[in-house]
Design a protein around this motif. Structure first.
Motif, short mmCIF file in Angstrom:
data_model
loop_
_atom_site.label_atom_id
_atom_site.label_comp_id
_atom_site.label_asym_id
_atom_site.label_seq_id
_atom_site.Cartn_x
_atom_site.Cartn_y
_atom_site.Cartn_z
N MET A 131 -70.14 -0.15 7.04
CA MET A 131 -71.54 0.08 7.39
C MET A 131 -72.04 1.42 6.85
O MET A 131 -73.18 1.51 6.38
N ARG A 145 -74.91 1.46 4.15
CA ARG A 145 -76.20 2.12 4.40
C ARG A 145 -76.50 3.14 3.30
O ARG A 145 -77.66 3.24 2.87
N ARG A 146 -75.51 3.86 2.86
CA ARG A 146 -75.76 4.84 1.79
C ARG A 146 -76.16 4.12 0.50
O ARG A 146 -77.04 4.58 -0.24
N ASP A 171 -77.67 1.25 0.36
CA ASP A 171 -79.02 0.74 0.61
C ASP A 171 -80.07 1.83 0.41
O ASP A 171 -81.11 1.61 -0.23
N ARG A 172 -79.79 3.03 0.94
CA ARG A 172 -80.72 4.14 0.76
C ARG A 172 -80.86 4.51 -0.71
O ARG A 172 -81.96 4.83 -1.18
N SER A 208 -84.56 -4.14 1.51
CA SER A 208 -83.61 -3.33 2.26
C SER A 208 -83.01 -4.11 3.43
O SER A 208 -83.66 -4.97 4.03
N TYR A 223 -81.57 -2.11 5.86
CA TYR A 223 -81.40 -0.98 6.78
C TYR A 223 -81.60 -1.47 8.22
O TYR A 223 -82.63 -2.01 8.57
N GLU A 249 -76.86 -3.69 9.13
CA GLU A 249 -75.52 -3.50 8.56
C GLU A 249 -74.43 -4.23 9.33
O GLU A 249 -73.45 -4.69 8.74
N VAL A 262 -75.81 -5.49 0.76
CA VAL A 262 -74.73 -4.76 1.44
C VAL A 262 -73.55 -5.69 1.71
O VAL A 262 -72.38 -5.28 1.61
N ASP A 268 -78.98 1.41 17.01
CA ASP A 268 -78.41 1.52 15.67
C ASP A 268 -76.96 1.06 15.65
O ASP A 268 -76.14 1.52 16.45
N VAL A 277 -74.56 1.59 13.44
CA VAL A 277 -73.59 2.56 12.94
C VAL A 277 -73.22 3.57 14.03
O VAL A 277 -72.04 3.80 14.32
#
Length: 368
Positions: free
Chosen positions: A53, A57-58, A60-61, A77, A79, A82, A106, A293, A295
């Motif tokens: 995750m 996420r990194r 995706d960003r 995205s 975001y 995940e 992802v 969230d 994560v």
């Protein structure tokens, strides 16, 4: 691989309605939740889920930043989703197949696909971007729910050949409103194919809320109408998603037939970079889901149980940064594109009509 007869069926009880309360193994504060049917995955699996995750996420960003820079044509995205992407992908066996949608980059990275190849389709440079057979990942599906029928067909063919192969179909809540979804659900159940349909209910099909699409208590309730097992899971709980998907895939491989899993999650970003979500949803809704969230939830559990410390998080973060840097560097230049690629790998033998189009393109380029 183990040989399987196509008509094998488990002796399990008929499907029952899923609970309206989602299956949850880790609450939003990082505390374990007991469930009689699904144990929390072991510590090593939980760490793998967190790593996936954080890296996802990194990635995706970074993909979003590249889109704003004009390096990608579009980027949907994931975001906030995940737990669904990573929890589902890591539940697959090596010989299983993943059938992703356009929002599931992802999941593909978690499956081991080269991140740059994942983004190649979104640059508009290639038909898929990666070798589907190598990674056992179908091309990312843009038309809603068409990947579902493809998965049923693949697993039906595998069963006819006696191969022990299951498939995971990723789809959104909006896809369940498509006729392709109905056909896939129905044929999967009738043919008893080993397919698990993971619905990532992120509350919005672009700007259409889920309550305008279905009156069912949950989307997982649709399963019983097709004679399938249905599960309703907290889609921001990676432990629960992984446990439920793993269980459903194992039952499917054993001949128990397909299953529908609805994962309650949320898309924190716009539908794509061209979307304006403030026109149809409130900031308070987004804030509500940020408090859940996936994560930080799993990180809190692992820290509280002594399985994670700052050094390990730094190591995972550094790995994520290396991946993002590699993606940036490899996508920083202009690709040398071959116009003939437009016609490659579409047909085994190019039809006359396409051969004429290719020749017309060559003539036009020579005159330019």
């Amino acid at each position: 691989m183990k040989r399987i007869r196509i008509d094998d069926r488990s002796a399990s009880a008929p499907p029952t309605l899923p609970s309206t309360e989602p299956i949850r193994l880790v609450d939003r504060h990082g505390h374990r939740v007991s469930d009689p049917a699904f144990p929390v995955p072991d510590g090593g699996t939980l760490l793998s889920l967190l790593r996936g995750m954080v890296i996802g996420r990194r990635f995706d960003r970074q993909a979003g930043a590249l889109t704003r820079q004009g390096r990608l044509a579009v980027y949907p995205s994931s975001y906030g989703q995940e737990a669904c992407q990573v929890g589902g992908a890591l539940a697959l066996a090596e010989h299983d197949w993943l059938f992703p949608t356009y929002r599931d980059s992802v999941a593909l990275v978690s499956r081991g696909v080269d991140p740059v190849q994942v983004l190649t389709l979104l640059r508009g440079n290639w038909h898929s971007g990666y070798d589907s057979n190598r990674y056992r990942c179908a091309p990312q599906c843009t038309p809603l729910a068409t990947n579902a029928s493809h998965a049923v067909g693949l697993t039906y063919a595998a069963r006819r050949k006696g191969e022990d192969v299951a498939a995971l179909v990723l789809m959104g809540d909006g896809a369940t409103s498509e006729g392709d979804a109905h056909e896939a659900y129905n044929f999967a159940a009738v043919w008893n194919t080993p397919v698990v349909f993971l619905i990532q209910n992120n509350r919005w099909a672009i700007s259409v809320p889920v309550h305008k699409q279905s009156k069912a208590p949950t989307l997982a309730h649709k399963a019983i109408g097709y004679g399938m097992r249905g599960h309703h899971v907290d889609g921001n709980d990676a432990a629960a998603v992984h446990a439920v998907v793993s269980h459903a895939l194992a039952e499917a491989r054993a001949g128990g037939g397909p299953a529908i899993i609805e994962a309650q999650t949320y898309r924190l970003d716009p539908h794509t970079n061209a979307d304006a979500p403030q026109r149809y949803r409130d900031d308070s809704e987004v804030a509500h889901w940020k408090e859940r969230d996936p994560v930080t939830r799993l990180e809190a559990l692992l820290r509280a149980e002594g399985r994670l410390d700052d050094a390990e998080m730094d190591r995972i973060g550094a790995e994520a940064e290396r991946l993002a840097s590699d993606v940036r560097e490899r996508l920083s230049g202009e690709d040398a594109l071959d116009p003939d690629d437009l016609f490659a790998h579409v047909f085994a033998t190019l039809p006359a009509s396409l051969a004429e189009q290719r020749q017309a393109l060559h003539d036009e380029l020579r005159e330019a």
